[in-house]
Design a protein around this motif. Structure first.
Motif, mmCIF file in Angstrom:
data_model
loop_
_atom_site.group_PDB
_atom_site.id
_atom_site.type_symbol
_atom_site.label_atom_id
_atom_site.label_comp_id
_atom_site.label_asym_id
_atom_site.label_seq_id
_atom_site.Cartn_x
_atom_site.Cartn_y
_atom_site.Cartn_z
ATOM 1 N N VAL A 1 0.521 -1.583 -0.589
ATOM 2 C CA VAL A 1 0.142 -0.548 -0.284
ATOM 3 C C VAL A 1 0.921 1.422 -0.191
ATOM 4 N N ILE A 2 0.783 1.962 -0.669
ATOM 5 C CA ILE A 2 1.690 3.050 -0.896
ATOM 6 C C ILE A 2 0.718 4.826 -0.301
ATOM 7 N N ARG A 3 1.053 5.248 0.773
ATOM 8 C CA ARG A 3 0.079 6.320 1.040
ATOM 9 C C ARG A 3 1.496 7.907 0.703
ATOM 10 N N THR A 4 0.958 8.416 0.264
ATOM 11 C CA THR A 4 1.346 10.112 -0.134
ATOM 12 C C THR A 4 0.791 10.688 1.131
ATOM 13 N N ASP A 5 1.624 11.797 1.561
ATOM 14 C CA ASP A 5 1.432 12.720 2.671
ATOM 15 C C ASP A 5 1.730 14.584 1.655
ATOM 16 N N ILE A 6 1.455 14.855 1.544
ATOM 17 C CA ILE A 6 1.426 16.369 0.536
ATOM 18 C C ILE A 6 1.247 17.113 1.850
ATOM 19 N N GLN A 7 1.850 18.135 1.577
ATOM 20 C CA GLN A 7 1.748 19.459 2.126
ATOM 21 C C GLN A 7 1.581 20.607 0.916
ATOM 22 N N VAL A 8 0.523 21.624 1.598
ATOM 23 C CA VAL A 8 -0.793 22.258 0.102
ATOM 24 C C VAL A 8 -1.101 23.189 1.371
ATOM 25 N N ALA A 9 -0.979 24.472 0.501
ATOM 26 C CA ALA A 9 -1.259 26.383 0.511
ATOM 27 C C ALA A 9 -1.846 26.235 -0.564
ATOM 28 N N ASP A 10 -3.305 27.523 0.063
ATOM 29 C CA ASP A 10 -3.482 28.426 -0.663
ATOM 30 C C ASP A 10 -3.335 29.850 0.247
ATOM 31 N N ASP A 11 -4.349 30.575 -0.695
ATOM 32 C CA ASP A 11 -3.877 32.202 -0.300
ATOM 33 C C ASP A 11 -4.446 32.091 0.943
ATOM 34 N N THR A 12 -4.957 31.888 2.098
ATOM 35 C CA THR A 12 -5.605 31.627 3.698
ATOM 36 C C THR A 12 -4.813 31.130 4.022
ATOM 37 N N ARG A 13 -4.181 29.881 3.762
ATOM 38 C CA ARG A 13 -3.245 29.042 5.146
ATOM 39 C C ARG A 13 -1.682 28.525 4.476
ATOM 40 N N PRO A 14 -0.665 28.829 5.092
ATOM 41 C CA PRO A 14 -0.301 27.926 4.389
ATOM 42 C C PRO A 14 0.673 27.030 4.252
ATOM 43 N N PHE A 15 -0.132 26.295 5.178
ATOM 44 C CA PHE A 15 0.282 24.691 5.232
ATOM 45 C C PHE A 15 -0.844 24.521 5.347
ATOM 46 N N PHE A 16 -1.014 22.585 5.010
ATOM 47 C CA PHE A 16 -2.516 21.960 5.261
ATOM 48 C C PHE A 16 -1.824 20.588 4.761
ATOM 49 N N PRO A 17 -1.808 19.025 6.142
ATOM 50 C CA PRO A 17 -1.328 18.635 5.233
ATOM 51 C C PRO A 17 -2.785 17.659 4.092
ATOM 52 N N VAL A 18 -2.182 16.389 3.371
ATOM 53 C CA VAL A 18 -3.136 15.956 3.004
ATOM 54 C C VAL A 18 -2.741 14.708 2.476
ATOM 55 N N THR A 19 -3.991 13.476 2.763
ATOM 56 C CA THR A 19 -2.726 12.305 2.485
ATOM 57 C C THR A 19 -3.621 11.936 1.224
ATOM 58 N N ILE A 20 -2.563 10.835 0.198
ATOM 59 C CA ILE A 20 -3.413 10.713 -1.349
ATOM 60 C C ILE A 20 -3.046 9.277 -1.028
ATOM 61 N N TRP A 21 -4.364 8.998 -1.370
ATOM 62 C CA TRP A 21 -4.107 6.249 -1.411
ATOM 63 C C TRP A 21 -4.154 6.711 -2.386
ATOM 64 N N ASN A 22 -4.504 7.701 -3.285
ATOM 65 C CA ASN A 22 -4.594 6.533 -5.463
ATOM 66 C C ASN A 22 -2.963 7.010 -5.669
ATOM 67 N N LYS A 23 -1.833 5.631 -5.840
ATOM 68 C CA LYS A 23 -0.662 5.650 -6.299
ATOM 69 C C LYS A 23 -0.802 6.129 -7.702
ATOM 70 N N GLN A 24 -1.658 6.449 -8.633
ATOM 71 C CA GLN A 24 -1.312 6.570 -10.286
ATOM 72 C C GLN A 24 -0.941 8.485 -10.099
ATOM 73 N N LEU A 25 -2.210 8.954 -8.423
ATOM 74 C CA LEU A 25 -2.608 10.126 -8.808
ATOM 75 C C LEU A 25 -1.095 10.690 -8.427
#
Length: 94
Positions: free
Chosen positions: A49-73
């Motif tokens: 199983v591959i889990r990918t953790d990414i740190q994302v941002a937008d103009d309202t919050r500089p860091f936000f954790p997201v977990t992606i379970w889709n290996k192709q994405l």
């Protein structure tokens, strides 16, 4: 042709805490990507199983954790991408 169904409103990251246990859409900038590999052992062999953790941002919050379970994405993402995450489930750890 299959239809794509997206759940939830498009929100800013600063509003995520108000959408716990709901589905939303997020337009975000990808800061960094960390793939994490698991091996699950069962009687007839293991499953990877591959889990990918990414740190994302937008103009309202500089860091936000997201977990992606889709290996192709996850394999297509690189730091610096701007992506639309659709049908994202917000949990209490945001």
């Amino acid at each position: 042709m299959a239809a794509i169904v997206c759940y939830g409103p498009l929100i800013d990251l600063s509003k995520a805490a108000g959408h716990i246990d709901e589905y939303v859409q997020l337009l975000v900038f990808v800061h960094n990507i960390t793939p994490i590999q698991y091996k699950l052992w069962r009687r007839k062999g293991g499953a990877e199983v591959i889990r990918t953790d990414i740190q994302v941002a937008d103009d309202t919050r500089p860091f936000f954790p997201v977990t992606i379970w889709n290996k192709q994405l996850a394999s297509t993402l690189v730091a610096g991408d701007i992506v639309l995450l659709q049908s994202e489930h917000i949990n209490q750890h945001c």
